[in-house]
Write an enzyme that holds these catalytic residues in place. Sequence first.
Site, PDB file in Angstrom:
ATOM      1  N   GLY A   8      -7.214   6.062  -7.494  1.00  0.00           N
ATOM      2  CA  GLY A   8      -5.973   5.994  -6.706  1.00  0.00           C
ATOM      3  C   GLY A   8      -5.976   4.755  -5.831  1.00  0.00           C
ATOM      4  O   GLY A   8      -5.826   4.831  -4.613  1.00  0.00           O
ATOM      5  N   SER A  10      -3.921   1.984  -6.385  1.00  0.00           N
ATOM      6  CA  SER A  10      -2.751   1.122  -6.606  1.00  0.00           C
ATOM      7  C   SER A  10      -1.885   0.922  -5.371  1.00  0.00           C
ATOM      8  O   SER A  10      -1.163  -0.068  -5.265  1.00  0.00           O
ATOM      9  CB  SER A  10      -1.887   1.689  -7.747  1.00  0.00           C
ATOM     10  OG  SER A  10      -1.698   3.076  -7.574  1.00  0.00           O
ATOM     11  N   ARG A  11      -1.950   1.861  -4.439  1.00  0.00           N
ATOM     12  CA  ARG A  11      -1.060   1.777  -3.263  1.00  0.00           C
ATOM     13  C   ARG A  11      -1.789   2.301  -2.016  1.00  0.00           C
ATOM     14  O   ARG A  11      -2.844   2.908  -2.114  1.00  0.00           O
ATOM     15  CB  ARG A  11       0.201   2.636  -3.481  1.00  0.00           C
ATOM     16  CG  ARG A  11       1.113   2.114  -4.558  1.00  0.00           C
ATOM     17  CD  ARG A  11       2.384   2.936  -4.667  1.00  0.00           C
ATOM     18  NE  ARG A  11       2.143   4.278  -5.139  1.00  0.00           N
ATOM     19  CZ  ARG A  11       2.289   5.377  -4.411  1.00  0.00           C
ATOM     20  NH1 ARG A  11       2.708   5.307  -3.164  1.00  0.00           N
ATOM     21  NH2 ARG A  11       2.042   6.568  -4.934  1.00  0.00           N
ATOM     22  N   VAL A  55      -5.461  11.951 -12.768  1.00  0.00           N
ATOM     23  CA  VAL A  55      -6.580  12.808 -12.359  1.00  0.00           C
ATOM     24  C   VAL A  55      -6.329  14.298 -12.583  1.00  0.00           C
ATOM     25  O   VAL A  55      -7.265  15.098 -12.484  1.00  0.00           O
ATOM     26  CB  VAL A  55      -6.997  12.590 -10.875  1.00  0.00           C
ATOM     27  CG1 VAL A  55      -7.565  11.205 -10.659  1.00  0.00           C
ATOM     28  CG2 VAL A  55      -5.862  12.883  -9.919  1.00  0.00           C
ATOM     29  N   ASN A  81      -9.737   9.058  -3.938  1.00  0.00           N
ATOM     30  CA  ASN A  81      -8.673   8.867  -2.945  1.00  0.00           C
ATOM     31  C   ASN A  81      -7.310   9.377  -3.415  1.00  0.00           C
ATOM     32  O   ASN A  81      -6.412   9.621  -2.615  1.00  0.00           O
ATOM     33  CB  ASN A  81      -8.602   7.362  -2.631  1.00  0.00           C
ATOM     34  CG  ASN A  81      -7.414   6.992  -1.778  1.00  0.00           C
ATOM     35  OD1 ASN A  81      -7.400   7.252  -0.588  1.00  0.00           O
ATOM     36  ND2 ASN A  81      -6.391   6.404  -2.387  1.00  0.00           N
ATOM     37  N   SER A 133      -8.031  15.401   4.630  1.00  0.00           N
ATOM     38  CA  SER A 133      -6.877  15.211   5.502  1.00  0.00           C
ATOM     39  C   SER A 133      -7.117  16.082   6.731  1.00  0.00           C
ATOM     40  O   SER A 133      -7.740  17.151   6.629  1.00  0.00           O
ATOM     41  CB  SER A 133      -5.600  15.671   4.806  1.00  0.00           C
ATOM     42  OG  SER A 133      -4.564  15.858   5.758  1.00  0.00           O
ATOM     43  N   TYR A 146      -0.940  21.554  -0.035  1.00  0.00           N
ATOM     44  CA  TYR A 146      -1.705  20.340   0.298  1.00  0.00           C
ATOM     45  C   TYR A 146      -2.876  20.695   1.223  1.00  0.00           C
ATOM     46  O   TYR A 146      -4.007  20.251   1.007  1.00  0.00           O
ATOM     47  CB  TYR A 146      -0.759  19.336   0.961  1.00  0.00           C
ATOM     48  CG  TYR A 146      -1.374  18.031   1.366  1.00  0.00           C
ATOM     49  CD1 TYR A 146      -1.665  17.049   0.414  1.00  0.00           C
ATOM     50  CD2 TYR A 146      -1.653  17.742   2.702  1.00  0.00           C
ATOM     51  CE1 TYR A 146      -2.216  15.827   0.790  1.00  0.00           C
ATOM     52  CE2 TYR A 146      -2.203  16.526   3.087  1.00  0.00           C
ATOM     53  CZ  TYR A 146      -2.478  15.572   2.130  1.00  0.00           C
ATOM     54  OH  TYR A 146      -3.023  14.361   2.500  1.00  0.00           O
ATOM     55  N   LYS A 150      -6.815  20.199   0.324  1.00  0.00           N
ATOM     56  CA  LYS A 150      -7.665  19.323   1.124  1.00  0.00           C
ATOM     57  C   LYS A 150      -8.809  20.104   1.787  1.00  0.00           C
ATOM     58  O   LYS A 150      -9.907  19.575   1.962  1.00  0.00           O
ATOM     59  CB  LYS A 150      -6.818  18.584   2.160  1.00  0.00           C
ATOM     60  CG  LYS A 150      -5.876  17.540   1.547  1.00  0.00           C
ATOM     61  CD  LYS A 150      -6.654  16.456   0.820  1.00  0.00           C
ATOM     62  CE  LYS A 150      -5.782  15.310   0.346  1.00  0.00           C
ATOM     63  NZ  LYS A 150      -6.554  14.226  -0.280  1.00  0.00           N
ATOM     64  N   ILE A 179      -1.146   8.279   8.726  1.00  0.00           N
ATOM     65  CA  ILE A 179      -1.360   6.875   8.366  1.00  0.00           C
ATOM     66  C   ILE A 179      -0.065   6.319   7.761  1.00  0.00           C
ATOM     67  O   ILE A 179       0.620   7.014   6.997  1.00  0.00           O
ATOM     68  CB  ILE A 179      -2.513   6.753   7.330  1.00  0.00           C
ATOM     69  CG1 ILE A 179      -3.786   7.485   7.808  1.00  0.00           C
ATOM     70  CG2 ILE A 179      -2.806   5.285   7.006  1.00  0.00           C
ATOM     71  CD1 ILE A 179      -4.435   6.955   9.062  1.00  0.00           C
TER      72      ILE A 179
HETATM   73  P1  NDP Z   1      -0.079   6.971  -1.399  1.00  0.00           P
HETATM   74  O1  NDP Z   1       0.977   7.930  -1.781  1.00  0.00           O
HETATM   75  O2  NDP Z   1       0.305   5.709  -0.717  1.00  0.00           O
HETATM   76  O3  NDP Z   1      -1.003   6.610  -2.683  1.00  0.00           O
HETATM   77  C1  NDP Z   1      -1.484   7.638  -3.481  1.00  0.00           C
HETATM   78  C2  NDP Z   1      -2.383   7.073  -4.563  1.00  0.00           C
HETATM   79  O4  NDP Z   1      -2.809   8.169  -5.389  1.00  0.00           O
HETATM   80  C3  NDP Z   1      -1.683   6.079  -5.465  1.00  0.00           C
HETATM   81  O5  NDP Z   1      -2.575   5.045  -5.811  1.00  0.00           O
HETATM   82  C4  NDP Z   1      -1.332   6.920  -6.693  1.00  0.00           C
HETATM   83  O6  NDP Z   1      -1.265   6.200  -7.910  1.00  0.00           O
HETATM   84  C5  NDP Z   1      -2.514   7.867  -6.751  1.00  0.00           C
HETATM   85  N1  NDP Z   1      -2.202   9.068  -7.504  1.00  0.00           N
HETATM   86  C6  NDP Z   1      -1.278  10.023  -7.207  1.00  0.00           C
HETATM   87  N2  NDP Z   1      -1.231  10.959  -8.175  1.00  0.00           N
HETATM   88  C7  NDP Z   1      -2.159  10.607  -9.107  1.00  0.00           C
HETATM   89  C8  NDP Z   1      -2.590  11.159 -10.331  1.00  0.00           C
HETATM   90  N3  NDP Z   1      -2.066  12.284 -10.847  1.00  0.00           N
HETATM   91  N4  NDP Z   1      -3.572  10.537 -11.009  1.00  0.00           N
HETATM   92  C9  NDP Z   1      -4.117   9.401 -10.520  1.00  0.00           C
HETATM   93  N5  NDP Z   1      -3.740   8.803  -9.381  1.00  0.00           N
HETATM   94  C10 NDP Z   1      -2.769   9.405  -8.677  1.00  0.00           C
HETATM   95  O7  NDP Z   1      -1.081   7.821  -0.487  1.00  0.00           O
HETATM   96  P2  NDP Z   1      -1.992   7.396   0.757  1.00  0.00           P
HETATM   97  O8  NDP Z   1      -2.541   6.050   0.565  1.00  0.00           O
HETATM   98  O9  NDP Z   1      -1.259   7.716   1.998  1.00  0.00           O
HETATM   99  O10 NDP Z   1      -3.139   8.500   0.639  1.00  0.00           O
HETATM  100  C11 NDP Z   1      -4.424   8.212   0.146  1.00  0.00           C
HETATM  101  C12 NDP Z   1      -5.304   9.417   0.438  1.00  0.00           C
HETATM  102  O11 NDP Z   1      -5.326   9.676   1.852  1.00  0.00           O
HETATM  103  C13 NDP Z   1      -4.823  10.714  -0.230  1.00  0.00           C
HETATM  104  O12 NDP Z   1      -5.942  11.469  -0.643  1.00  0.00           O
HETATM  105  C14 NDP Z   1      -4.103  11.431   0.900  1.00  0.00           C
HETATM  106  O13 NDP Z   1      -4.041  12.825   0.709  1.00  0.00           O
HETATM  107  C15 NDP Z   1      -4.983  11.034   2.082  1.00  0.00           C
HETATM  108  N6  NDP Z   1      -4.309  11.181   3.349  1.00  0.00           N
HETATM  109  C16 NDP Z   1      -3.244  10.388   3.678  1.00  0.00           C
HETATM  110  C17 NDP Z   1      -2.611  10.549   4.900  1.00  0.00           C
HETATM  111  C18 NDP Z   1      -1.453   9.726   5.331  1.00  0.00           C
HETATM  112  O14 NDP Z   1      -0.910   9.981   6.428  1.00  0.00           O
HETATM  113  N7  NDP Z   1      -1.014   8.724   4.552  1.00  0.00           N
HETATM  114  C19 NDP Z   1      -3.056  11.581   5.862  1.00  0.00           C
HETATM  115  C20 NDP Z   1      -4.167  12.356   5.407  1.00  0.00           C
HETATM  116  C21 NDP Z   1      -4.768  12.156   4.203  1.00  0.00           C
HETATM  117  P3  NDP Z   1       0.136   5.686  -8.563  1.00  0.00           P
HETATM  118  O15 NDP Z   1       0.977   5.164  -7.443  1.00  0.00           O
HETATM  119  O16 NDP Z   1      -0.304   4.635  -9.513  1.00  0.00           O
HETATM  120  O17 NDP Z   1       0.766   6.865  -9.260  1.00  0.00           O
END
Ligand code: NDP
Length: 238
Positions: A8, A10-11, A55, A81, A133, A146, A150, A179
């Site tokens: 994960g 990419s973003r 995943v 991630n 989280s 969620y 987590k 975040i």
């Molecule tokens: P984003 O939504 O910005 O990014 C999520 C990432 O997960 C992307 O790279 C996406 O890939 C990938 N992803 C989603 N579904 C799949 C899948 N089925 N298979 C493979 N890859 C997948 O999330 P964040 O950067 O905000 O979050 C990152 C981590 O931090 C997560 O585990 C989230 O739960 C945790 N978190 C985030 C918080 C926040 O406030 N942002 C707070 C608490 C925890 P693609 O775009 O290519 O589909």
Amino acid sequence: MSKVLIIGGSRGIGAEAVRLFRNAGHEVVFTYHKSELDADALRQETGATPVRCDVKYSDSVRIAVDKVVSVLGQIDVLICNAAIADFSLINEIKESRWEEIIDTDLNGVFYCVRYVLPSMISRKSGCIITVGSMWGQVGSSCEVAYSAAKAGVIGLTKALAKEVGPSGIRVNCVSPGMIDTDMNASVDEASVKAIAEDTPLCRTGSPGEVAKTMLFLASDDASFITGQVIGVNGGLII
Ligand code: NDP
């Protein structure tokens, strides 16, 4: 220099981790699911290698891990991630959506660990970082699926740390607070402001602040740290 797989990447937080680990001189492969264009841009920016993976599916993870090993030779650091979030009342969430969240956020971690772990065990060395989280620690109303997933990731982390510590493998969980990423794009401005006001450090966090914690946990400076849940939340939960 370590060989690092960021699931994960990419973003958001994962993409910042790709940048940070590359800047620190590590060899990095990251996975993407839907964001192919972002993944390609990140490849051009950082030189890290993208591999597609969903995943939710064990086979997809197995094939991706095989590809990663063909690129890196071995995986020293695994960062789980990838996740999706969902805002629904428990009575309104569809069962299929519940399953999608558990499959992505919890089962996905299990699949990644399962395919990467054997070679770490035979080398008696490795580092696994899961991403939880604060909602997995204290629960969030309207995010039961969620929060449950987590909380499962946190339990998985602690149990796995005990199981594989004797094999020289450290397992820790980074547990972010609020975040600034796409994951929170649907949260309205007033709610974000209210969370920031409730946070002792009076703001939300940046993806880089979470990624830096991952870099620390993957380093030798964290050599006696395992089984821990490291909050990166500005003190919102203590
Ligand atoms: P984003 O939504 O910005 O990014 C999520 C990432 O997960 C992307 O790279 C996406 O890939 C990938 N992803 C989603 N579904 C799949 C899948 N089925 N298979 C493979 N890859 C997948 O999330 P964040 O950067 O905000 O979050 C990152 C981590 O931090 C997560 O585990 C989230 O739960 C945790 N978190 C985030 C918080 C926040 O406030 N942002 C707070 C608490 C925890 P693609 O775009 O290519 O589909």
